[in-house]
Design a protein around this motif. Structure first.
Motif, PDB file in Angstrom:
ATOM      1  N   HIS A 547      15.841  -9.766  -9.620  1.00 56.90           N
ATOM      2  CA  HIS A 547      16.215 -11.164  -9.829  1.00 56.90           C
ATOM      3  C   HIS A 547      15.051 -11.916 -10.454  1.00 56.90           C
ATOM      4  CE1 HIS A 547      14.149 -10.990  -5.937  1.00 56.90           C
ATOM      5  NE2 HIS A 547      13.764 -12.221  -6.177  1.00 56.90           N
ATOM      6  N   ASP A 549      12.494 -15.209 -10.029  1.00 54.88           N
ATOM      7  CA  ASP A 549      12.038 -16.152  -9.015  1.00 54.88           C
ATOM      8  C   ASP A 549      12.130 -17.576  -9.543  1.00 54.88           C
ATOM      9  OD1 ASP A 549       9.832 -16.620 -10.660  1.00 54.88           O
ATOM     10  OD2 ASP A 549       8.431 -15.491  -9.411  1.00 54.88           O
ATOM     11  N   ALA A 550      11.644 -18.523  -8.768  1.00 57.55           N
ATOM     12  CA  ALA A 550      11.778 -19.938  -9.137  1.00 57.55           C
ATOM     13  C   ALA A 550      11.039 -20.280 -10.425  1.00 57.55           C
ATOM     14  CB  ALA A 550      11.265 -20.809  -7.990  1.00 57.55           C
ATOM     15  N   ASP A 551      10.053 -19.463 -10.776  1.00 53.23           N
ATOM     16  CA  ASP A 551       9.286 -19.693 -12.007  1.00 53.23           C
ATOM     17  C   ASP A 551       9.806 -18.878 -13.182  1.00 53.23           C
ATOM     18  OD1 ASP A 551       7.467 -21.475 -10.748  1.00 53.23           O
ATOM     19  OD2 ASP A 551       6.416 -19.752  -9.883  1.00 53.23           O
ATOM     20  N   GLY A 552      10.953 -18.194 -12.991  1.00 57.96           N
ATOM     21  CA  GLY A 552      11.542 -17.422 -14.073  1.00 57.96           C
ATOM     22  C   GLY A 552      10.924 -16.055 -14.271  1.00 57.96           C
ATOM     23  N   ARG A 553      10.153 -15.567 -13.294  1.00 58.78           N
ATOM     24  CA  ARG A 553       9.533 -14.247 -13.391  1.00 58.78           C
ATOM     25  C   ARG A 553      10.436 -13.192 -12.754  1.00 58.78           C
ATOM     26  NH1 ARG A 553       3.620 -14.911 -10.913  1.00 58.78           N
ATOM     27  NH2 ARG A 553       4.926 -15.537  -9.161  1.00 58.78           N
ATOM     28  N   GLU A 555      11.501 -10.197 -10.507  1.00 63.49           N
ATOM     29  CA  GLU A 555      11.114  -9.585  -9.237  1.00 63.49           C
ATOM     30  C   GLU A 555      12.026  -8.391  -8.955  1.00 63.49           C
ATOM     31  OE1 GLU A 555       8.540 -10.342  -7.572  1.00 63.49           O
ATOM     32  OE2 GLU A 555       8.002 -12.279  -8.468  1.00 63.49           O
TER      33      GLU A 555
END
Length: 558
Positions: A547, A549-553, A555
């Motif tokens: 998926h 994360d909140a920063d668009g990285r 995971e």
């Protein structure tokens, strides 16, 4: 310990132009995909042909287990370590398939401190090579059905179309389909099916071609169907090869990236070794040999699959000859081959290690049949004990007369594989260049080639060829293909066709349920046991944990 993706993300990468400059590639020979990935221009690849070749090192492994072996990680760690000791080395790997990335196996960029980077890009779409191969294969499929629709001038028998479709994803629902439903405008309904892209003959041709001209000629030899009179129909007959070559033109340029320690790595092509020939492209391997003093490459899964095909198919066709072979093993995996369940691998068990050693022993003996010197790399895991490593080294020395070297490249990078690098360099430098010994002669009948592999490399009593497959073999030979090598498609988990028969089983029968002609690639595929050319997803696919994360990285990628 941080995860693979966290380690890769924390690394400071060098500009790809700096990596290229280190091995003598000028900036104007690169086609950049951002700052850290580039393709090497066809013209520069051709110019390299004037250079002498370095030493070729092959990395293979024991039969894989859920405990993990780390063959790609060892290939990267060894390449880094050879550079560390002053031996100019280029690493040559296959590209990852999206199927395993979202399925069970994960990516193919190495792990820990021994990775090729940028890991996320390499494991996902990279430079689009697999998409180009899928598109070229799909174009051929469309042209076949279009030819039938517009009058069938070649008199193709629609019951004898051998060209299946492909997609680079594990999808068991596509193994068998009925196509062209919905009326006259949609063509002639017939049964069809999908393979995963890495099993495509276009992928095999891509990886064995010497250049663009050879690629187009090989594509033209691909047999896709038979006429009603049982004559073969090729892609050249369908006038498909020019357009397919156009789709593959840019993809055929090798991809240059780097390791975490700045070693150059060529990542190009990606056939699986359990259903295809399991080696990176000949173009990339040849380029690596001319760009460095050493080229370190790997062949998929265990030595019974990837290494055998590396010798009998890739080396035979491309005139390659490894100067040293590394067989990767782990204490954990050998204990599993000795009967220990995965949940109990953290407990010291020298007796189980000794029982599972038979698997490693057979792989060492098999590689020696090809005339190559061998060293064993024991990939260290944190739960291993000194007693287990000492026992394994003693077994290798006493029973096989081969050196086993403990390696810690996953945790320590190049420094953890320095002893392996020195041993490999000594082996490679001390081995005269010569043509490998092959498992069978070219002139042997196709069934005899399959039987020879089964008996000598798998420890089988014999083979059992189903009547349909036997008839196909006879037809292949009648059509002039008897001289081709065979590409065994079977489970990677066992020397047999039963994945539950671990260790080193003997006396089993290898069942050949089907065969396929890959005339363009230059081999015949023998499909054994229950192996599938379109894998399925496991009960809990890796995709469920991937998926942003909140920063668009990204995971969950591993």
């Amino acid at each position: 310990m941080p995860t693979d993706i966290e380690i890769a993300r924390a690394a400071t990468l060098q500009p790809i132009t700096a990596i290229a400059e280190r091995i003598g590639i000028p900036e104007d020979a690169l086609h950049s995909y951002g700052r850290h990935i580039a393709k090497i221009d066809h013209a520069h690849i051709r110019a390299l042909e004037a250079r002498p070749e370095g030493r070729l090192v092959l990395v293979t492994a024991i039969s894989p287990t859920p405990a993990g072996e780390g063959k790609t990680t060892t290939t990267v760690g060894l390449g880094d370590a050879l550079n560390r000791i002053g031996r100019r080395t280029v690493i040559c790997l296959r590209e990852p398939s999206l199927g395993p990335c979202f399925g069970m196996k994960g990516g193919a960029a190495g792990g820990g401190r021994a990775q090729v980077v940028p890991m996320e890009a390499i494991n996902l779409h990279f430079t689009g090579d697999f998409h180009a191969i899928t598109a070229a294969h799909s174009l051929a499929a469309a042209l076949i059905d279009n030819h039938l629709y517009w009058g069938n001038a070649l008199d193709i028998d629609s019951r004898r179309i051998a060209w299946r479709r492909v997609v680079d994803m594990n999808d068991r629902a596509l193994r068998g389909i009925t196509q062209s439903l919905g009326g006259v405008a949609n063509g002639y309904p017939r049964e069809d099916g999908f393979d995963i892209t890495v099993a495509s003959e276009v992928m095999a041709v891509f990886c064995l071609a010497r250049d663009l001209a050879d690629l187009e000629e090989r594509l033209g030899r691909i047999v896709v169907a038979e006429t009603r009179a049982r004559a073969p129909v090729t892609l050249a007959d369908l006038k498909a090869t020019g357009a397919m070559t156009v789709l593959l033109k840019d993809a055929l340029q090798p991809n240059l990236v780097q390791t975490l320690e700045g070693s150059p790595a060529l990542i190009h092509g990606g056939p699986f070794a359990n259903i295809a020939h399991g080696c990176n492209s000949v173009i990339a391997t040849r380029a690596g040999l001319r760009l460095g003093d050493y080229a370190v490459t790997e062949a998929g899964f265990g030595a019974d699959l990837g290494a055998e095909k590396f010798f009998d198919i890739k080396c035979r066709q491309a005139g390659l000859s490894p100067s040293a072979v590394v067989i990767v093993a782990t204490v954990r995996a050998l204990k599993m081959h000795g009967g220990v369940e995965k949940k109990a691998l953290g407990t010291e068990n020298v007796a189980a290690l000794e029982a599972g050693f038979a698997n490693l022993a057979r792989h060492v003996e098999n590689v020696r049949r090809f005339g190559a010197p061998v060293v064993v790399a024991v990939n260290h895991f944190h739960a291993d004990t000194e007693a287990e490593h000492a026992a394994l080294k003693a077994l290798c020395a006493d029973r096989l007369d081969v050196e086993a070297i403990t390696c810690r490249h996953w945790a320590e990078g190049a420094a953890g594989a320095e002893a392996l690098a020195r041993a490999v360099a000594a082996l490679a430098d001390g081995t005269p260049r010569r043509t490998p010994r092959f498992a069978y002669p070219e002139e042997a009948p196709l069934a005899d080639k399959i039987r020879t592999i089964a008996r000598t490399l798998y420890g089988a009593a014999d083979i059992q060829v189903e009547s349909k497959a036997a008839a196909k073999l006879a037809q292949f030979e009648a059509n002039g293909h008897r001289h081709l090598p065979v590409c065994m498609a079977k489970t990677q988990y066992s020397f047999s066709t039963d994945p539950s028969l671990i260790g080193a089983p003997s006396g089993h029968v290898v069942a050949v349920r089907d065969v396929r002609l890959s005339a363009g690639a230059g081999f015949v595929v023998a499909i054994c046991g229950e192996i599938m050319t379109m894998p399925g997803l496991p009960k809990v696919p890796a995709a469920e944990g991937i998926h942003l994360d909140a920063d668009g990285r990204i995971e969950g990628l591993f």
